[in-house]
Design a protein around this motif. Sequence first.
Motif, PDB file in Angstrom:
ATOM      1  N   LEU A 150       0.805  -1.219   0.000  1.00  0.00           N
ATOM      2  CA  LEU A 150       0.000   0.000   0.000  1.00  0.00           C
ATOM      3  C   LEU A 150       0.835   1.264   0.000  1.00  0.00           C
ATOM      4  O   LEU A 150       0.291   2.365  -0.135  1.00  0.00           O
ATOM      5  N   ASP A 151       2.147   1.105   0.153  1.00  0.00           N
ATOM      6  CA  ASP A 151       3.041   2.257   0.290  1.00  0.00           C
ATOM      7  C   ASP A 151       2.558   3.163   1.420  1.00  0.00           C
ATOM      8  O   ASP A 151       2.509   4.396   1.296  1.00  0.00           O
ATOM      9  N   ALA A 152       2.192   2.533   2.531  1.00  0.00           N
ATOM     10  CA  ALA A 152       1.603   3.240   3.667  1.00  0.00           C
ATOM     11  C   ALA A 152       2.668   3.979   4.460  1.00  0.00           C
ATOM     12  O   ALA A 152       3.787   3.486   4.617  1.00  0.00           O
ATOM     13  N   PRO A 153       2.331   5.142   5.014  1.00  0.00           N
ATOM     14  CA  PRO A 153       3.295   5.884   5.827  1.00  0.00           C
ATOM     15  C   PRO A 153       3.458   5.314   7.228  1.00  0.00           C
ATOM     16  O   PRO A 153       4.449   5.610   7.905  1.00  0.00           O
ATOM     17  N   LEU A 154       2.504   4.514   7.690  1.00  0.00           N
ATOM     18  CA  LEU A 154       2.626   3.832   8.979  1.00  0.00           C
ATOM     19  C   LEU A 154       1.614   2.706   9.047  1.00  0.00           C
ATOM     20  O   LEU A 154       0.724   2.589   8.205  1.00  0.00           O
ATOM     21  N   ALA A 155       1.771   1.844  10.079  1.00  0.00           N
ATOM     22  CA  ALA A 155       0.841   0.746  10.336  1.00  0.00           C
ATOM     23  C   ALA A 155       0.458   0.804  11.808  1.00  0.00           C
ATOM     24  O   ALA A 155       1.134   1.445  12.612  1.00  0.00           O
ATOM     25  N   SER A 156      -0.621   0.109  12.163  1.00  0.00           N
ATOM     26  CA  SER A 156      -1.108   0.266  13.530  1.00  0.00           C
ATOM     27  C   SER A 156      -1.839  -0.973  14.030  1.00  0.00           C
ATOM     28  O   SER A 156      -2.231  -1.854  13.265  1.00  0.00           O
ATOM     29  N   ASP A 157      -2.009  -1.018  15.339  1.00  0.00           N
ATOM     30  CA  ASP A 157      -2.857  -1.978  16.039  1.00  0.00           C
ATOM     31  C   ASP A 157      -3.314  -1.300  17.330  1.00  0.00           C
ATOM     32  O   ASP A 157      -3.432  -0.078  17.341  1.00  0.00           O
ATOM     33  N   HIS A 158      -3.517  -2.077  18.390  1.00  0.00           N
ATOM     34  CA  HIS A 158      -4.097  -1.557  19.629  1.00  0.00           C
ATOM     35  C   HIS A 158      -3.259  -1.940  20.839  1.00  0.00           C
ATOM     36  O   HIS A 158      -2.594  -2.973  20.835  1.00  0.00           O
ATOM     37  N   ALA A 159      -3.354  -1.133  21.873  1.00  0.00           N
ATOM     38  CA  ALA A 159      -2.721  -1.447  23.150  1.00  0.00           C
ATOM     39  C   ALA A 159      -3.671  -2.364  23.913  1.00  0.00           C
ATOM     40  O   ALA A 159      -4.498  -1.913  24.717  1.00  0.00           O
ATOM     41  N   CYS A 160      -3.573  -3.665  23.628  1.00  0.00           N
ATOM     42  CA  CYS A 160      -4.534  -4.617  24.177  1.00  0.00           C
ATOM     43  C   CYS A 160      -3.993  -6.027  24.007  1.00  0.00           C
ATOM     44  O   CYS A 160      -2.891  -6.228  23.515  1.00  0.00           O
ATOM     45  N   PHE A 161      -4.799  -7.019  24.420  1.00  0.00           N
ATOM     46  CA  PHE A 161      -4.529  -8.404  24.031  1.00  0.00           C
ATOM     47  C   PHE A 161      -5.828  -8.999  23.525  1.00  0.00           C
ATOM     48  O   PHE A 161      -6.925  -8.523  23.863  1.00  0.00           O
ATOM     49  N   VAL A 162      -5.720 -10.027  22.687  1.00  0.00           N
ATOM     50  CA  VAL A 162      -6.915 -10.704  22.171  1.00  0.00           C
ATOM     51  C   VAL A 162      -6.852 -12.213  22.379  1.00  0.00           C
ATOM     52  O   VAL A 162      -7.865 -12.895  22.215  1.00  0.00           O
ATOM     53  N   PRO A 222      -8.694  -5.086  27.471  1.00  0.00           N
ATOM     54  CA  PRO A 222      -7.792  -4.129  28.117  1.00  0.00           C
ATOM     55  C   PRO A 222      -6.675  -4.825  28.889  1.00  0.00           C
ATOM     56  O   PRO A 222      -6.865  -5.920  29.423  1.00  0.00           O
ATOM     57  N   LEU A 223      -5.546  -4.161  28.956  1.00  0.00           N
ATOM     58  CA  LEU A 223      -4.409  -4.676  29.706  1.00  0.00           C
ATOM     59  C   LEU A 223      -4.482  -4.211  31.158  1.00  0.00           C
ATOM     60  O   LEU A 223      -4.901  -3.080  31.425  1.00  0.00           O
ATOM     61  N   PRO A 224      -4.044  -5.051  32.080  1.00  0.00           N
ATOM     62  CA  PRO A 224      -3.826  -4.521  33.429  1.00  0.00           C
ATOM     63  C   PRO A 224      -2.693  -3.498  33.350  1.00  0.00           C
ATOM     64  O   PRO A 224      -1.642  -3.779  32.766  1.00  0.00           O
ATOM     65  N   ARG A 225      -2.923  -2.313  33.885  1.00  0.00           N
ATOM     66  CA  ARG A 225      -1.913  -1.273  33.736  1.00  0.00           C
ATOM     67  C   ARG A 225      -0.899  -1.380  34.875  1.00  0.00           C
ATOM     68  O   ARG A 225      -0.813  -0.531  35.767  1.00  0.00           O
ATOM     69  N   THR A 226      -0.132  -2.468  34.802  1.00  0.00           N
ATOM     70  CA  THR A 226       0.924  -2.736  35.763  1.00  0.00           C
ATOM     71  C   THR A 226       2.274  -2.606  35.072  1.00  0.00           C
ATOM     72  O   THR A 226       2.370  -2.612  33.835  1.00  0.00           O
ATOM     73  N   PRO A 258      -8.357  -4.783  38.752  1.00  0.00           N
ATOM     74  CA  PRO A 258      -8.237  -4.210  40.097  1.00  0.00           C
ATOM     75  C   PRO A 258      -6.813  -3.834  40.501  1.00  0.00           C
ATOM     76  O   PRO A 258      -6.632  -3.045  41.419  1.00  0.00           O
ATOM     77  N   GLU A 259      -5.806  -4.380  39.792  1.00  0.00           N
ATOM     78  CA  GLU A 259      -4.428  -4.155  40.235  1.00  0.00           C
ATOM     79  C   GLU A 259      -3.702  -3.063  39.453  1.00  0.00           C
ATOM     80  O   GLU A 259      -2.464  -2.980  39.475  1.00  0.00           O
ATOM     81  N   ASP A 260      -4.421  -2.195  38.764  1.00  0.00           N
ATOM     82  CA  ASP A 260      -3.781  -1.137  37.987  1.00  0.00           C
ATOM     83  C   ASP A 260      -2.840  -0.301  38.851  1.00  0.00           C
ATOM     84  O   ASP A 260      -3.188   0.124  39.952  1.00  0.00           O
ATOM     85  N   GLU A 261      -1.649  -0.069  38.307  1.00  0.00           N
ATOM     86  CA  GLU A 261      -0.654   0.768  38.979  1.00  0.00           C
ATOM     87  C   GLU A 261      -0.486   2.126  38.296  1.00  0.00           C
ATOM     88  O   GLU A 261       0.081   3.045  38.893  1.00  0.00           O
TER      89      GLU A 261
END
Length: 266
Positions: free
Chosen positions: A84-96, A108-112, A146-149
């Motif tokens: 695609l001659d793309a200037p960037l690629a992306s995904d998400h801050a997560c797990f699946v 969502p990730l535990p923010r630890t 519950p354990e987010d830091e």
Amino acid sequence: MAERLGVGLGWRSELDLSVARLPGVDWVEVVAENLHAPQLPESLQALRDRGMPVLPHAVSLSLGGAEPLETARVEHLAELARVLDAPLASDHACFVRAGGLDSGHLMPLPRTRDALDVLVANVRLAQSMLDVPLALENIAAVLRWPEDELTEEQFLAELTERTGCQLIIDVANLYANARNIGTDPVAFLDGIPWERLAYVHVAGGVERDGVYHDTHAHPVRPEVLDLLAELCRRTDPPGVLLERDDDYPTDRELAAELSTLRAVIA
């Protein structure tokens, strides 16, 4: 700050003719898993050939997952970005994925500190396989660990500092999180390193039985547009993208929503 993109629309096969004929579409974003690099849809090739930026957006890398990164998924994204001659690629801050199971959702990730270390390592590995910068998007969370830091903005800011990745800020997801799990979207916007912003997502949703659903199938709510305006008080976004994934509106309705986005960011 990323390169200037303007106002864009999420490319979907159901919208391919609309994208081609709508005025004021400066660029498109495609779901990477829906495409195969050797066999791009003709309508998408036509957009690329006329010089419109086409950016691949993945949903399955699971960069925050504790299991080894499935590098074949990153290779697919890298090949698509090249074609695609793309200037960037992306995904998400997560797990699946976890334990051999696929959630079917962006989790969502535990923010630890430990979870951040895992995400940083996987992002660095993915970056080593890509020829273009990598951006990660904040998600609409279905639960709060519950354990987010760290707050979400602290988590993302440190991620960018340690990896150099860029960010996609989805203001519709900020609204969903504020409604459903009580986060503060203004505090989020105050804590983001805006020099790392790639672009912004905007989408519609609906409330049912006291729960806000980020459907991408309804018009953009005024409250989401207010958050976009709040973001624009802090930075001039390189690009803003309207996402629509179901119950597709008419060209006239799409054009009106795109015009509204232009008015907000002007």
